[in-house]
Design a protein around this motif. Structure first.
Motif, PDB file in Angstrom:
ATOM      1  N   ASP A 278      41.408  33.264  40.452  1.00 41.53           N
ATOM      2  CA  ASP A 278      39.978  33.503  40.657  1.00 41.53           C
ATOM      3  C   ASP A 278      39.438  34.548  39.685  1.00 41.53           C
ATOM      4  O   ASP A 278      38.284  34.482  39.259  1.00 41.53           O
ATOM      5  CB  ASP A 278      39.726  33.974  42.090  1.00 41.53           C
ATOM      6  N   HIS A 279      40.262  35.535  39.359  1.00 37.33           N
ATOM      7  CA  HIS A 279      39.876  36.583  38.417  1.00 37.33           C
ATOM      8  C   HIS A 279      41.085  36.932  37.555  1.00 37.33           C
ATOM      9  O   HIS A 279      42.229  36.687  37.940  1.00 37.33           O
ATOM     10  CB  HIS A 279      39.376  37.832  39.152  1.00 37.33           C
ATOM     11  N   TYR A 280      40.824  37.531  36.399  1.00 35.65           N
ATOM     12  CA  TYR A 280      41.897  37.916  35.482  1.00 35.65           C
ATOM     13  C   TYR A 280      42.228  39.402  35.575  1.00 35.65           C
ATOM     14  O   TYR A 280      43.120  39.869  34.890  1.00 35.65           O
ATOM     15  CB  TYR A 280      41.511  37.563  34.044  1.00 35.65           C
ATOM     16  N   HIS A 281      41.500  40.125  36.429  1.00 35.40           N
ATOM     17  CA  HIS A 281      41.838  41.547  36.585  1.00 35.40           C
ATOM     18  C   HIS A 281      41.277  42.054  37.900  1.00 35.40           C
ATOM     19  O   HIS A 281      40.317  41.505  38.466  1.00 35.40           O
ATOM     20  CB  HIS A 281      41.301  42.384  35.421  1.00 35.40           C
ATOM     21  N   SER A 282      41.911  43.102  38.399  1.00 34.13           N
ATOM     22  CA  SER A 282      41.443  43.811  39.577  1.00 34.13           C
ATOM     23  C   SER A 282      41.782  45.275  39.372  1.00 34.13           C
ATOM     24  O   SER A 282      42.954  45.655  39.378  1.00 34.13           O
ATOM     25  CB  SER A 282      42.120  43.289  40.847  1.00 34.13           C
ATOM     26  N   GLY A 283      40.755  46.090  39.127  1.00 31.42           N
ATOM     27  CA  GLY A 283      41.004  47.487  38.809  1.00 31.42           C
ATOM     28  C   GLY A 283      41.823  47.616  37.538  1.00 31.42           C
ATOM     29  O   GLY A 283      41.433  47.121  36.480  1.00 31.42           O
ATOM     30  N   ARG A 284      42.984  48.254  37.642  1.00 27.00           N
ATOM     31  CA  ARG A 284      43.854  48.480  36.488  1.00 27.00           C
ATOM     32  C   ARG A 284      44.950  47.427  36.346  1.00 27.00           C
ATOM     33  O   ARG A 284      45.861  47.587  35.532  1.00 27.00           O
ATOM     34  CB  ARG A 284      44.470  49.882  36.590  1.00 27.00           C
ATOM     35  N   LEU A 285      44.850  46.370  37.124  1.00 28.62           N
ATOM     36  CA  LEU A 285      45.832  45.289  37.073  1.00 28.62           C
ATOM     37  C   LEU A 285      45.211  44.079  36.376  1.00 28.62           C
ATOM     38  O   LEU A 285      44.109  43.649  36.719  1.00 28.62           O
ATOM     39  CB  LEU A 285      46.296  44.909  38.472  1.00 28.62           C
TER      40      LEU A 285
END
Length: 401
Positions: A278-285
């Motif tokens: 759904d997304h390629y990043h979350s915060g620093r991940l």
């Protein structure tokens, strides 16, 4: 880069600027691209050592282009086999012939090279840049804090980093810990894969895709006189024998001069999934490669799309390491690469469904349609552009490199 040595893994560092979880081609490409930019990138992998099987075996033109500045292409080209054509056949009859020679690229061909060799070349380059893959370290916990991430491995070691990138495949721990959904499905059919020594009369530098009423068959050349065989089977054998592969070739391959399998060098079976994060990043991940997208091997797009992810991500992460306030960098990476993966998933899904259709009347319509399309140069060029992933470059027109 003449030797392919792999020194004993050094102890894990206590901290690093970017931690890459997953030491396959995508993770190593990212680490090389970051270190070229002066970023301290550390790679960990849960495997006990480097890959020793061929798996993904094709590098496309666009991938070679984006690798140009990383200092690995000369060695890849030395060790690989150039295949300038891709042909679709119904047994002995050509349905569609795609020539990569007219591609608007400095690499108008596909490069056939086993994945373990690609990994070795990237590892050597990583060593030159002062890095390495730390094998035998399974990541079990990823904890985001205000200004850094703490990663814990199964043996109790911890690493502090500014950013963590998951290049750890379809079952990505990083993606799971980030809470990023990975929707999609699996195809019902299983596939057999084998690297064989083969006697046959068709060109030895050309990838052949056979569409037959009995099913799909791919025969692709590899260095050292080997060929890669891929075919859907229900069920596919877990450890295919020469007789298994011979039966597939007899049922689906050339008839006038049948192919003969001399031996199987390596084989396996696999199931194909169709998924997009759904997304390629979350915060620093951050995610790249199969951790972000998995799809049919039709056209050999998987590793290529992942390597291109890694090269695209490197400047964004480099900018963030230099200035942590530039949080829009990861949004820009996702906006650039996720639509590419979505298009690749759509293309490979269509190719897979087209190739594995079971209705004989529809198979006849498909084959007749391909023969018509083969007479249209613009169609052949468009197919070549899509297979080479040059069509994913928004700055390129068909007429100009």
């Amino acid at each position: 880069m003449n030797s392919l040595h792999h020194p004993t893994s050094a102890p894990l560092p206590a901290s690093t600027q970017v931690l890459v979880v997953g030491g396959g081609p995508v993770g190593q490409t990212l680490a090389v691209a970051l270190r070229v930019r002066g970023v301290d990138a550390t790679v960990v992998d849960q495997r006990s050592g480097p890959a020793d099987t061929s798996r993904a075996a094709v590098i496309h033109a666009r991938t070679l282009e984006v690798l140009t500045d990383l200092g690995v292409n000369d060695e890849l080209l030395r060790l690989g086999l150039i295949a300038p054509r891709f042909t679709v056949r119904d047994r002995d009859r050509t349905l569609l012939s795609v020539d990569f020679g007219g591609l608007p690229s400095t690499h108008p061909y596909t490069l056939m090279i086993p994945q373990d060799v690609t990994e070795h070349v990237l590892t050597e380059r990583l060593h030159q840049l002062g890095g390495q893959v730390h094998y035998g370290h399974q990541v079990v916990d990823v904890k985001q804090l205000a200004d850094h991430v703490v990663v814990t491995t199964a043996d109790g070691q911890t690493i502090r980093s500014a950013y963590v990138v998951g290049t750890d495949g379809m079952h990505s721990t990083v993606r799971t810990q980030a809470g990023i959904a990975f929707p999609g499905t699996a195809y019902a059919v299983s596939f057999v894969l084998a690297d064989v020594h083969l006697d046959w009369d068709l060109p030895t530098d050309e990838t052949q895709l056979f569409f037959d009423s009995a099913g799909l068959l791919v025969v692709a050349p590899l260095p050292g006189g080997r060929h890669r065989i891929v075919a859907p089977l229900d069920p596919a054998p877990e450890d295919p024998t020469p007789d298994d592969i011979q039966a597939v070739l007899d049922a689906r391959g050339p008839q006038r001069t049948p192919a003969r399998v001399r031996d199987v060098v390596w084989g396996s079976r696999f199931h194909v999934h169709h998924r997009l994060a759904d997304h390629y990043h979350s915060g620093r991940l951050v995610l790249a490669g199969d951790a972000a997208h998995v799809h049919s091997p039709a056209g050999g797009q998987g590793m290529n799309t992942g390597i291109q992810d890694a090269v695209a991500l490197a400047p964004h992460l480099s900018a963030l390491v230099e200035d942590d306030t530039r949080q829009g960098e990861l949004d820009a990476y996702e906006a650039e690469r996720r639509p590419v993966a979505a298009r690749v998933l759509t293309m490979t899904d269509r190719l897979t469904r087209l190739a594995t259709m079971r209705s004989r009347p529809l198979q006849k319509v498909r084959n007749a349609g391909l023969r018509v399309l083969d007479r249209i140069p613009a169609v052949r060029q468009a197919v070549a552009m899509n297979l080479a992933e040059l069509s994913t470059d928004p700055n390129r027109s068909p007429a100009h490199p």
